[in-house]
Design an enzyme around this catalytic site. Structure first.
Site, PDB file in Angstrom:
ATOM      1  N   CYS A   1      87.493   3.775  50.242  1.00 27.32           N
ATOM      2  CA  CYS A   1      87.078   5.082  49.720  1.00 27.32           C
ATOM      3  C   CYS A   1      86.299   4.973  48.415  1.00 27.32           C
ATOM      4  O   CYS A   1      85.209   5.548  48.272  1.00 27.32           O
ATOM      5  CB  CYS A   1      88.290   6.000  49.567  1.00 27.32           C
ATOM      6  SG  CYS A   1      89.461   5.558  48.259  1.00 27.32           S
TER       7      CYS A   1
ATOM      8  N   HIS B   1      92.834   8.605  46.272  1.00 22.60           N
ATOM      9  CA  HIS B   1      91.754   8.734  47.264  1.00 22.60           C
ATOM     10  C   HIS B   1      90.599   9.502  46.639  1.00 22.60           C
ATOM     11  O   HIS B   1      90.800  10.401  45.817  1.00 22.60           O
ATOM     12  CB  HIS B   1      92.241   9.470  48.515  1.00 22.60           C
ATOM     13  CG  HIS B   1      91.254   9.433  49.650  1.00 22.60           C
ATOM     14  ND1 HIS B   1      91.038   8.303  50.409  1.00 22.60           N
ATOM     15  CD2 HIS B   1      90.397  10.378  50.139  1.00 22.60           C
ATOM     16  CE1 HIS B   1      90.113   8.543  51.323  1.00 22.60           C
ATOM     17  NE2 HIS B   1      89.702   9.794  51.173  1.00 22.60           N
TER      18      HIS B   1
ATOM     19  N   HIS C   1      83.726  10.840  53.154  1.00 22.08           N
ATOM     20  CA  HIS C   1      84.690   9.869  52.619  1.00 22.08           C
ATOM     21  C   HIS C   1      85.013   8.815  53.667  1.00 22.08           C
ATOM     22  O   HIS C   1      84.733   8.975  54.858  1.00 22.08           O
ATOM     23  CB  HIS C   1      85.967  10.576  52.145  1.00 22.08           C
ATOM     24  CG  HIS C   1      86.856  11.081  53.262  1.00 22.08           C
ATOM     25  ND1 HIS C   1      88.225  11.016  53.203  1.00 22.08           N
ATOM     26  CD2 HIS C   1      86.577  11.656  54.467  1.00 22.08           C
ATOM     27  CE1 HIS C   1      88.758  11.527  54.303  1.00 22.08           C
ATOM     28  NE2 HIS C   1      87.778  11.925  55.077  1.00 22.08           N
TER      29      HIS C   1
END
Length: 347
Positions: A262, A310, A322
Site C-alpha cells: 500500500c 493502511h 490502493h
C-alpha cells in the site's frame, strides 16, 4: 450477487462440505468465520509489512553509511601510507648521513598511541620533518575516528537486519495462517470468497468498473477518472500513475514497477510526480499538509485504522486507488470501507 446472497450461498455450501454427511467430523470454521479471520490476519500482516518496510529502509541507510565509511577509510589509509613514505624518505636520508633523529625512529617504529602521546618531540625536527610528521599524525587520528564510526554503523546495521528478519517472519507467519484458513474452503466456496472480496470495491457505481482490471492480465479497460480537479499538476501526475497501476498485484514490501504494497504504491505515485515520500504509512502521514476528510482532493493520501497501517491515494467522489492485501490487485475502492484515520496533501 449481493453481500447477503453471497453469505447465504457460502453458509449453504458450508453445511454440506465442511461438516460432512455423517455429522461425525469435527466442526470447522464457516466461510463467514474464515473471511473474518483472514481479514484480521491480512490487517495484521499489513501492520508487520509496514514495520518491515521501515526496518528495511533503516537497514539500507545503515548499509550505505557503512560502505561510505569503508571507502573513506580506504582513501585515508592511502594518504597515511603516503605520509609514512615521506617520513621514511626523511629517515633514510638521515640514516645515510648517520644522523637519524630519535623522533623519526619513534614515528616509524612505535604504536600510534605511543607516538601521539609523545608528539611534542616533533619540535626538535626541522620544518620539513615537522610537516611530514604532522601529516602522519593527522592521518592516524582521522583513521582512528573513521574506524570508530564504522564500528558504530556496523552495529546499527546488524540491529536493523535483526529487526528486518523479525518483521519478515511476522508477515510470513500471518500470511501462512491466512492461506491455511483459505485452504479449508472448497473450490466453490473459495470462488464465492474471492467474488465477495472483489465486491467490496464495487460498493458504489463509480468503483464498479474496477473489477474489469483487477486481474493479472491487466485489461486496458479503465473506469473514467473523476472530474474533481487535482490541487496541483503534481497531484494530477500522482493520480495518473496510480490509475496506470490498476490491476497490478499486491506484494508485501514491493515498491514497483510490477507490484506494490500500500505505501509502496503511494510512494511510487508521488515519486513519478517529482515528490519524495517516506516509505511507511506512519511516516507518510506526516509528509505534507494535513487535511480533513471533507477537504479531500485528488492526489491526497488517505490513511486508515488507529495504527495508521493502511494508505491509499484519493481520486475524488469518495474513492481511492490502493493496494489492498495479498492476493488482491491494485484497485479502486470507497474510502468508507475502512476506518478513516486521517489524510495529508503532499507538495
Amino acid at each position: 450477487m449481493s453481500r447477503a446472497a453471497c453469505t447465504l450461498a457460502l453458509a449453504s455450501a458450508a453445511s454440506v462440505s465442511l461438516f460432512g454427511e455423517t455429522g461425525q467430523a469435527e466442526p470447522r470454521l464457516t466461510p463467514e468465520q474464515v473471511k473474518a479471520q483472514v481479514d484480521v490476519l491480512y490487517r495484521q500482516a499489513e501492520q508487520a509489512t509496514d514495520q518491515y518496510d521501515g526496518a528495511k529502509e533503516q537497514a539500507d541507510k545503515a548499509r550505505s553509511a557503512v560502505e561510505d565509511l569503508q571507502n573513506e577509510l580506504a582513501r585515508k589509509t592511502a594518504r597515511l601510507n603516503t605520509a609514512r613514505d615521506t617520513v621514511g624518505s626523511l629517515a633514510a636520508a638521515q640514516y645515510r648521513s648517520g644522523t637519524i633523529d630519535a623522533t623519526l625512529q619513534l614515528a616509524l617504529n612505535s604504536s600510534p598511541g605511543t607516538y601521539l602521546e609523545r608528539v611534542s618531540l616533533v619540535d626538535r625536527l626541522g620544518d620539513r620533518q615537522a610537516q611530514a610528521l604532522d601529516r602522519l599524525t593527522a592521518e592516524q587520528r582521522s583513521i582512528a575516528k573513521t574506524r570508530a564510526q564504522a564500528k558504530g554503523k556496523l552495529a546499527a546495521l546488524r540491529t536493523a537486519q535483526d529487526r528486518l528478519a523479525a518483521h519478515k517472519q511476522a508477515v510470513q507467519t500471518k500470511l501462512s495462517q491466512a492461506r491455511a484458513l483459505l485452504a479449508q474452503l472448497t473450490a466453490a466456496q473459495r470462488a464465492a470468497f474471492d467474488a465477495s472480496d472483489a465486491s467490496d470495491d464495487a460498493a458504489s457505481p463509480a468503483a464498479a468498473p474496477a473489477a474489469a482490471v483487477a486481474d493479472t492480465t491487466r485489461s486496458t479497460t479503465r473506469p473514467p477518472l473523476s472530474a474533481a480537479p487535482a490541487p496541483s499538476a503534481r497531484a494530477a501526475a500522482a493520480v495518473a500513475f496510480a490509475y496506470r497501476a490498476l490491476g497490478l498485484p499486491y506484494v508485501w514490501g514491493a515498491t514497483g514497477p510490477s507490484s506494490f504494497d500500500c505505501s509502496g504504491l503511494t510512494q511510487a505515485a508521488w515519486r513519478a510526480a517529482g515528490v519524495s515520500l517516506p516509505r511507511t504509512t506512519y511516516t507518510q502521514i506526516n509528509a505534507g499538509t494535513r487535511v480533513s476528510e471533507s477537504q479531500l482532493r485528488p492526489g491526497d493520501l488517505v490513511f486508515f485504522y488507529s495504527g495508521i497501517s493502511h494508505v491509499g491515494l484519493y481520486i475524488g467522489n469518495g474513492q481511492m486507488i490502493h493496494a489492498p492485501h495479498p492476493g488482491a490487485a491494485v484497485r479502486i475502492a470507497p474510502i468508507s470501507e475502512m476506518p478513516f484515520a486521517g489524510a495529508t496533501r503532499p507538495s
